[in-house]
Design a protein around this motif. Sequence first.
Motif, PDB file in Angstrom:
ATOM      1  N   LEU A 123      10.357  -1.094  45.375  1.00  0.00           N
ATOM      2  CA  LEU A 123      10.983  -2.265  44.751  1.00  0.00           C
ATOM      3  C   LEU A 123      10.625  -2.347  43.269  1.00  0.00           C
ATOM      4  O   LEU A 123      11.469  -2.689  42.435  1.00  0.00           O
ATOM      5  N   GLY A 124       9.368  -2.031  42.942  1.00  0.00           N
ATOM      6  CA  GLY A 124       8.963  -2.057  41.532  1.00  0.00           C
ATOM      7  C   GLY A 124       9.699  -1.022  40.702  1.00  0.00           C
ATOM      8  O   GLY A 124      10.142  -1.304  39.577  1.00  0.00           O
ATOM      9  N   THR A 134      19.531  -2.116  31.675  1.00  0.00           N
ATOM     10  CA  THR A 134      20.063  -3.271  30.933  1.00  0.00           C
ATOM     11  C   THR A 134      19.688  -3.179  29.464  1.00  0.00           C
ATOM     12  O   THR A 134      20.521  -3.409  28.570  1.00  0.00           O
ATOM     13  N   LEU A 146      12.672   0.377  41.369  1.00  0.00           N
ATOM     14  CA  LEU A 146      14.085   0.025  41.247  1.00  0.00           C
ATOM     15  C   LEU A 146      14.277  -1.157  40.299  1.00  0.00           C
ATOM     16  O   LEU A 146      15.255  -1.198  39.531  1.00  0.00           O
ATOM     17  N   GLY A 147      13.337  -2.129  40.323  1.00  0.00           N
ATOM     18  CA  GLY A 147      13.418  -3.245  39.373  1.00  0.00           C
ATOM     19  C   GLY A 147      13.240  -2.779  37.936  1.00  0.00           C
ATOM     20  O   GLY A 147      13.953  -3.232  37.033  1.00  0.00           O
ATOM     21  N   ALA A 148      12.288  -1.858  37.724  1.00  0.00           N
ATOM     22  CA  ALA A 148      12.093  -1.308  36.374  1.00  0.00           C
ATOM     23  C   ALA A 148      13.319  -0.534  35.916  1.00  0.00           C
ATOM     24  O   ALA A 148      13.718  -0.615  34.739  1.00  0.00           O
ATOM     25  N   CYS A 187      12.691   6.190  36.956  1.00  0.00           N
ATOM     26  CA  CYS A 187      12.325   5.124  37.899  1.00  0.00           C
ATOM     27  C   CYS A 187      13.320   5.050  39.052  1.00  0.00           C
ATOM     28  O   CYS A 187      12.932   4.871  40.219  1.00  0.00           O
ATOM     29  N   ALA A 194      16.448  -1.095  36.795  1.00  0.00           N
ATOM     30  CA  ALA A 194      17.487  -2.074  36.439  1.00  0.00           C
ATOM     31  C   ALA A 194      17.215  -2.690  35.071  1.00  0.00           C
ATOM     32  O   ALA A 194      18.130  -2.846  34.249  1.00  0.00           O
ATOM     33  N   ALA A 195      15.954  -3.045  34.798  1.00  0.00           N
ATOM     34  CA  ALA A 195      15.607  -3.645  33.505  1.00  0.00           C
ATOM     35  C   ALA A 195      15.823  -2.652  32.361  1.00  0.00           C
ATOM     36  O   ALA A 195      16.354  -3.013  31.296  1.00  0.00           O
TER      37      ALA A 195
END
Length: 500
Positions: free
Chosen positions: A241-242, A252, A244-246, A222, A248-249
């Motif tokens: 954005l989707g 984590t 990069l957000g995925a 991703c 990061a999640a």
Amino acid sequence: MNAARTQKGRAAPRVPRPGAVLAALAAAQFTVMLATSIVNVALPQIRAGAGLSDGGTTWVVNAYGLAFGALLLAGGRVADLLGRRRVLIAGLALFAVASLAAGLAASPGVLIAARAFQGFGAAAIAPASLALAMALFPSGSGRGRALGVWGAVSGAGGAGGVLLGGALTQAWGWPWIFHSVAVGAALVLAGVVALVPRTAAGQRAGRFDLLGTVTVTLALTCLVWGLTTARGTGWADARVLGALGAAAALLTAFAVFERRRPDALIPPRLFTTGRVAAGNVLMALLGSVWIALFFFLPLYQQQVLGSGPLATGAGQLPLAAAHVLGASLAPRVSRRIGATAAVTAALLTEAAGLLWLSRISTDGSYAADVLGPSVLVGLGLSVAFVQLTALAVDGVPPQDAGLAGGLVNTTRQVGGAIGLAALTTLAGSVTAHAAGDRLPLEALTAGYRTAFAVSSAVLAATAVLALLLNRRAGARATAPAPRRASGPEASRLSRLRLNR
């Protein structure tokens, strides 16, 4: 019984010299780096010949980088568990077949899929070959020389890919850039089978962390996909954005999972010396500039100076020669002035070369605008690469050598994807802003100048960070171990612990 005979009376197999084994392993690394850059000069011809759209042309490059960057950690761990020689051979075989398929591709989909499978093979080759080389030279001056060879072939592969790609495209057409890589990979495979001894296997203790591997691979996929897509669509695109957000999640979640698993993909023991983390952080920053350099410099030579594919490739020879020279001198420089001073000086030298490149002009020439900076960049890049690779594998437990090799390659690839996405976006913005009151070539050159200037600033900041991180890692490594109690004091402390 004659010592040269086995128990069955047959002659014992001759063990190849370490230099020959290192040559085979270095050739594997050269092949990976060659495939990374060999398509750059030939992209216009590939687009016309394979019937690719603008997006498809981009994915000829991105498919390889995405698969390579996302699977390096998994490839390193698999090499540790299943045997590094075995994984290296499998990776080379897949790489050769995928390269041949790319050259024979009759449709855009087949070509892009073949490039992705090249990346899969490269993700096995890079960490396995580095781990085998480090096992061959566990410490001392021999390891320094081995890393010097590693740095030389890495830089020569990157620059040589541009030269070979231009020459083959101009002489025989773009399919031959892939056919040549296939032939080269097959020859390297034969060399590895013949020269690397079967005893050079990985540590087979432990289990494969499937959950951690899947999670971090999806996260890196991703991340790299989002960054490479941002180069064409911009950072505000919903898909970027989707992704990069995925990423990061998932990263984590990976960090949470790994804290509870006994056989974690990235075990905490990997960072016990404090040098592995520092080496990887610095390598990511170096990679962010390294990959962008080989993107912007050929573009300036072709689009502004008007050089053809062959001339553009030949223009990389001084950089490659400086890189080889710097890598061969890196161990000697490190012994003379110290590793920290060598890294800092190398980063500042490369920063000076990039600052020089930020003065390019539309009416310039190769001799005046490119040659001198290329030599400085090649010298600085090679020494920094050798020293940071050594730092990233320093003190790593033998059972994690493949993983350490995968990690340092991952940070370089991911750092490169981040840097390239950011710098191309920045250069494009500067060019678009300057297009209103300047000629097209002047606006384009303004964007390139900005990219080189920012790259120089990043490396200067990296040099300062190298001083801080190496000083902290050195202090941690030399700190005295806690004194262990003995005798009556040990008994008293033991009773206190039991009574808590």
